[in-house]
Scaffold this active site. Structure first.
Site, mmCIF file in Angstrom:
data_model
loop_
_atom_site.group_PDB
_atom_site.id
_atom_site.type_symbol
_atom_site.label_atom_id
_atom_site.label_comp_id
_atom_site.label_asym_id
_atom_site.label_seq_id
_atom_site.Cartn_x
_atom_site.Cartn_y
_atom_site.Cartn_z
ATOM 1 N N LYS A 1 2.000 -3.295 7.443
ATOM 2 C CA LYS A 1 2.299 -3.480 6.010
ATOM 3 C C LYS A 1 3.752 -3.089 5.730
ATOM 4 O O LYS A 1 4.440 -3.741 4.945
ATOM 5 C CB LYS A 1 1.345 -2.648 5.139
ATOM 6 C CG LYS A 1 -0.096 -3.130 5.120
ATOM 7 C CD LYS A 1 -0.300 -4.524 4.520
ATOM 8 C CE LYS A 1 -0.080 -4.579 3.032
ATOM 9 N NZ LYS A 1 -0.453 -5.914 2.475
ATOM 10 N N THR B 1 0.815 -1.210 0.000
ATOM 11 C CA THR B 1 0.000 0.000 0.000
ATOM 12 C C THR B 1 0.857 1.271 0.000
ATOM 13 O O THR B 1 2.010 1.238 0.452
ATOM 14 C CB THR B 1 -0.902 -0.009 1.258
ATOM 15 O OG1 THR B 1 -1.523 1.247 1.415
ATOM 16 C CG2 THR B 1 -0.093 -0.295 2.535
ATOM 17 N N ASP B 2 0.257 2.383 -0.429
ATOM 18 C CA ASP B 2 0.959 3.676 -0.356
ATOM 19 C C ASP B 2 1.029 4.191 1.084
ATOM 20 O O ASP B 2 1.789 5.118 1.383
ATOM 21 C CB ASP B 2 0.294 4.716 -1.270
ATOM 22 C CG ASP B 2 -1.171 4.999 -0.935
ATOM 23 O OD1 ASP B 2 -1.731 4.360 -0.014
ATOM 24 O OD2 ASP B 2 -1.770 5.867 -1.609
ATOM 25 N N GLU B 3 0.217 3.591 1.991
ATOM 26 C CA GLU B 3 0.170 4.113 3.371
ATOM 27 C C GLU B 3 1.490 3.936 4.103
ATOM 28 O O GLU B 3 1.730 4.586 5.122
ATOM 29 C CB GLU B 3 -0.961 3.447 4.166
ATOM 30 C CG GLU B 3 -2.304 3.685 3.546
ATOM 31 C CD GLU B 3 -3.475 3.629 4.516
ATOM 32 O OE1 GLU B 3 -3.258 3.542 5.727
ATOM 33 O OE2 GLU B 3 -4.609 3.668 4.025
ATOM 34 N N TYR C 1 -2.107 -0.465 11.065
ATOM 35 C CA TYR C 1 -2.231 -1.134 9.752
ATOM 36 C C TYR C 1 -1.017 -0.833 8.889
ATOM 37 O O TYR C 1 -0.351 -1.746 8.383
ATOM 38 C CB TYR C 1 -3.512 -0.684 9.030
ATOM 39 C CG TYR C 1 -3.495 -1.006 7.546
ATOM 40 C CD1 TYR C 1 -3.576 -2.325 7.094
ATOM 41 C CD2 TYR C 1 -3.358 0.004 6.582
ATOM 42 C CE1 TYR C 1 -3.528 -2.633 5.735
ATOM 43 C CE2 TYR C 1 -3.314 -0.295 5.224
ATOM 44 C CZ TYR C 1 -3.396 -1.608 4.808
ATOM 45 O OH TYR C 1 -3.331 -1.915 3.471
HETATM 46 P P1 NAD Z 1 -9.784 -7.335 2.115
HETATM 47 O O1 NAD Z 1 -9.790 -7.041 3.574
HETATM 48 O O2 NAD Z 1 -10.993 -7.047 1.310
HETATM 49 O O3 NAD Z 1 -9.434 -8.883 1.871
HETATM 50 C C1 NAD Z 1 -8.433 -9.539 2.590
HETATM 51 C C2 NAD Z 1 -8.570 -11.045 2.322
HETATM 52 O O4 NAD Z 1 -7.519 -11.712 3.034
HETATM 53 C C3 NAD Z 1 -9.889 -11.639 2.827
HETATM 54 O O5 NAD Z 1 -10.436 -12.511 1.861
HETATM 55 C C4 NAD Z 1 -9.492 -12.409 4.084
HETATM 56 O O6 NAD Z 1 -10.320 -13.521 4.366
HETATM 57 C C5 NAD Z 1 -8.062 -12.820 3.733
HETATM 58 N N1 NAD Z 1 -7.241 -13.050 4.941
HETATM 59 C C6 NAD Z 1 -7.127 -12.238 6.031
HETATM 60 N N2 NAD Z 1 -6.301 -12.796 6.929
HETATM 61 C C7 NAD Z 1 -5.885 -13.975 6.398
HETATM 62 C C8 NAD Z 1 -4.990 -14.994 6.847
HETATM 63 N N3 NAD Z 1 -4.391 -14.930 8.046
HETATM 64 N N4 NAD Z 1 -4.766 -16.057 6.041
HETATM 65 C C9 NAD Z 1 -5.375 -16.150 4.824
HETATM 66 N N5 NAD Z 1 -6.240 -15.224 4.361
HETATM 67 C C10 NAD Z 1 -6.478 -14.142 5.127
HETATM 68 O O7 NAD Z 1 -8.504 -6.576 1.555
HETATM 69 P P2 NAD Z 1 -8.301 -5.855 0.133
HETATM 70 O O8 NAD Z 1 -8.813 -4.476 0.207
HETATM 71 O O9 NAD Z 1 -8.740 -6.777 -0.927
HETATM 72 O O10 NAD Z 1 -6.696 -5.752 0.122
HETATM 73 C C11 NAD Z 1 -5.901 -6.809 -0.388
HETATM 74 C C12 NAD Z 1 -4.436 -6.444 -0.262
HETATM 75 O O11 NAD Z 1 -4.177 -5.219 -0.962
HETATM 76 C C13 NAD Z 1 -3.997 -6.175 1.176
HETATM 77 O O12 NAD Z 1 -2.704 -6.705 1.337
HETATM 78 C C14 NAD Z 1 -3.975 -4.662 1.294
HETATM 79 O O13 NAD Z 1 -3.023 -4.241 2.243
HETATM 80 C C15 NAD Z 1 -3.561 -4.272 -0.112
HETATM 81 N N6 NAD Z 1 -4.034 -2.946 -0.575
HETATM 82 C C16 NAD Z 1 -5.361 -2.590 -0.466
HETATM 83 C C17 NAD Z 1 -5.788 -1.359 -0.972
HETATM 84 C C18 NAD Z 1 -7.235 -0.937 -0.904
HETATM 85 O O14 NAD Z 1 -7.554 0.215 -1.223
HETATM 86 N N7 NAD Z 1 -8.163 -1.795 -0.511
HETATM 87 C C19 NAD Z 1 -4.861 -0.493 -1.573
HETATM 88 C C20 NAD Z 1 -3.515 -0.879 -1.647
HETATM 89 C C21 NAD Z 1 -3.130 -2.117 -1.164
HETATM 90 O O1 DAU Z 2 -4.141 3.976 0.535
HETATM 91 C C1 DAU Z 2 -4.367 2.599 0.398
HETATM 92 C C2 DAU Z 2 -5.201 2.118 1.549
HETATM 93 O O2 DAU Z 2 -6.517 2.605 1.321
HETATM 94 C C3 DAU Z 2 -5.220 0.609 1.724
HETATM 95 O O3 DAU Z 2 -3.926 0.175 2.031
HETATM 96 C C4 DAU Z 2 -6.186 0.188 2.823
HETATM 97 O O4 DAU Z 2 -6.270 -1.212 2.899
HETATM 98 C C5 DAU Z 2 -7.557 0.755 2.495
HETATM 99 O O5 DAU Z 2 -8.463 0.461 3.525
HETATM 100 C C6 DAU Z 2 -7.490 2.271 2.285
HETATM 101 O O6 DAU Z 2 -7.188 2.950 3.540
HETATM 102 P P1 DAU Z 2 -7.939 4.322 3.925
HETATM 103 O O7 DAU Z 2 -7.874 4.491 5.381
HETATM 104 O O8 DAU Z 2 -7.464 5.442 3.064
HETATM 105 O O9 DAU Z 2 -9.427 3.923 3.426
HETATM 106 P P2 DAU Z 2 -10.879 4.158 4.072
HETATM 107 O O10 DAU Z 2 -11.858 3.767 3.009
HETATM 108 O O11 DAU Z 2 -11.011 3.548 5.409
HETATM 109 O O12 DAU Z 2 -10.920 5.738 4.242
HETATM 110 C C7 DAU Z 2 -10.738 6.604 3.127
HETATM 111 C C8 DAU Z 2 -10.787 8.024 3.670
HETATM 112 O O13 DAU Z 2 -12.123 8.298 4.112
HETATM 113 C C9 DAU Z 2 -9.890 8.254 4.874
HETATM 114 O O14 DAU Z 2 -9.356 9.567 4.817
HETATM 115 C C10 DAU Z 2 -10.844 8.130 6.071
HETATM 116 C C11 DAU Z 2 -12.150 8.645 5.502
HETATM 117 N N1 DAU Z 2 -13.375 8.054 6.085
HETATM 118 C C12 DAU Z 2 -13.473 6.688 6.123
HETATM 119 C C13 DAU Z 2 -14.582 6.085 6.671
HETATM 120 C C14 DAU Z 2 -14.690 4.582 6.740
HETATM 121 C C15 DAU Z 2 -14.392 8.857 6.570
HETATM 122 O O15 DAU Z 2 -14.316 10.112 6.509
HETATM 123 N N2 DAU Z 2 -15.489 8.259 7.100
HETATM 124 C C16 DAU Z 2 -15.632 6.909 7.199
HETATM 125 O O16 DAU Z 2 -16.661 6.437 7.745
#
Ligand code: NAD
Ligand code: DAU
Length: 347
Positions: free
Chosen positions: A162, A132-134, A158
């Protein structure tokens, strides 16, 4: 075949569906099925022999060894993680276990497996770590976007977990020559995203007349990428990325949260007329809330010829339509566990 971890989650499921839309190479999908894992995301593959599902935990070394011996994948794409920042603030334990210990166990199992491969199977093996970019922390306004050289400065449990996993992956390449690839992507949105994250939460709340909770002043900036574009980038890195390298992936799409929510209200009003804007409610800010993320995605464009196909305007329209057309999916994921989380977090 390839091994995908976390393939029942949001990005993993989109990745598998996108993968099969372009090729027939089988996928073994290893997922623990936590609250975020949902096999309904892959219902269209129910009788598809290319997809093999194995339930398990990436912290379980024995099971990982068995899995690798049984299926002998040519590559691993590692998505499995605890992914929600707010949950990591309420309870970091699972994040340390899965994201750090789990990634370590997976790296160990994969390294031993790779060491036993010979010839082409050894040289062509890849371990792609989805990150992730975080990990780069919070960017001040008017400062250039994160490049791959940006210093790591994670601010939440989180992002710290990562960042730890990224460092382990880096060390495995540096120390053992293990053929790793790492992608650091910005915020994804699109079909099958669990409605705890900003965009799906706002859509499902608006549809039921519930408040749209905006943390703090709503001026925090995220760089949004349509999930399918992320999946295509991952396939491209797997195909042509250089082992040991990292690639930033983003949509060149910085927007403040309040603008995103306002746009969702406008789109919903277009499809199902109603005054959704009046549901917007400012609530207490997230502790340690990062102010801005922005990805400089020039390296992956220059070296691997990847750039996003979707604009935010087209992607968000498709996303809102998808949720409107999948009310059963929404109802099914709003289980007791989901309701408990919403009640506890937004009380
Ligand atoms: P998600 O939470 O939707 O899915 C995570 C999946 O991993 C689920 O299916 C869960 O059952 C599985 N999982 C969790 N713990 C596990 C374990 N111990 N063993 C096996 N499986 C397990 O997450 P996502 O949003 O699809 O993100 C996927 C990946 O991409 C993550 O590594 C996250 O850090 C990264 N990522 C997410 C975003 C985003 O915006 N969602 C952006 C950048 C990177
Ligand atoms: O940047 C990549 C990341 O983006 C991933 O690595 C994470 O897995 C993914 O969850 C996401 O993280 P964020 O914290 O940026 O996503 P989230 O959707 O939780 O929140 C997006 C923005 O919106 C953040 O600034 C918090 C804000 N927010 C979120 C929620 C859930 C609100 O204002 N209200 C809310 O109820």
């Amino acid at each position: 075949m390839i091994l995908v971890t976390g393939g029942a989650g949001f990005i993993g499921a989109n990745f598998i569906l996108e993968w099969f839309s372009r090729n027939n190479e089988p996928v073994v999908n290893f997922d623990k099925l936590t609250y975020a894992g949902n096999l309904q995301n892959l219902a269209s593959l129910q009788s598809d022999v290319r997809h093999v599902f194995v339930q398990g935990d990436i912290c379980d070394s024995q099971k990982l060894k068995q899995l690798l011996d049984d299926y002998q994948p040519r590559a691993i794409i590692h998505f499995a993680a605890e992914s929600h920042v707010d949950r990591s603030i309420h309870g970091p334990d699972d994040f340390i276990q899965t994201n750090i210990v789990g990634t370590f166990r997976l790296l160990e199992a994969a390294r031993h497996y790779w060491n036993k491969r010979i010839g082409k199977e050894h040289y062509d093996f890849r371990f792609l770590h989805v990150s992730t970019d975080e990990v780069y922390g919070s960017l001040p306004p008017d400062v250039p976007a994160f490049t791959e050289e940006h210093v790591y400065s994670p601010n939440s449990p989180y992002s710290a977990s990562k960042a730890s996993s990224d460092h382990l992956v880096r060390a495995y390449h540096h120390t053992y020559g293990f053929p790793t690839l790492t992608t650091n992507c910005s915020n994804n949105y699109g079909p099958f995203q669990f409605p705890e994250k900003l965009i799906p939460l706002m859509i499902v709340n608006a549809l039921t007349g519930k408040p749209l909770p905006i943390y703090g002043d709503g001026q925090q900036i995220r760089d949004w990428l349509y999930v399918k574009d992320h999946c295509i980038a991952i396939s491209r890195v797997l195909e042509a990325g250089v082992p040991g390298k990292t690639y930033n992936v983003g949509g060149w799409n910085e927007k403040p949260n309040i603008e995103i929510v306002s746009l969702i209200c406008d789109l919903l009003n277009e499809f199902c007329p109603g005054d959704y804007h009046q549901l917007i409610t400012y609530v207490t800010d997230r502790p340690g809330h990062d102010r801005r993320y922005a990805i400089d995605a020039r390296k992956i464009e220059r070296e691997l010829a990847w750039k996003p196909l979707e604009t935010f305007e087209t992607g968000i329209r498709k996303t809102v339509q998808w949720y409107l057309e999948h009310k059963d999916w929404i109802a099914n994921v709003q289980s007791g566990e989901y309701r408990k989380w919403i009640a506890m977090h937004y009380q």
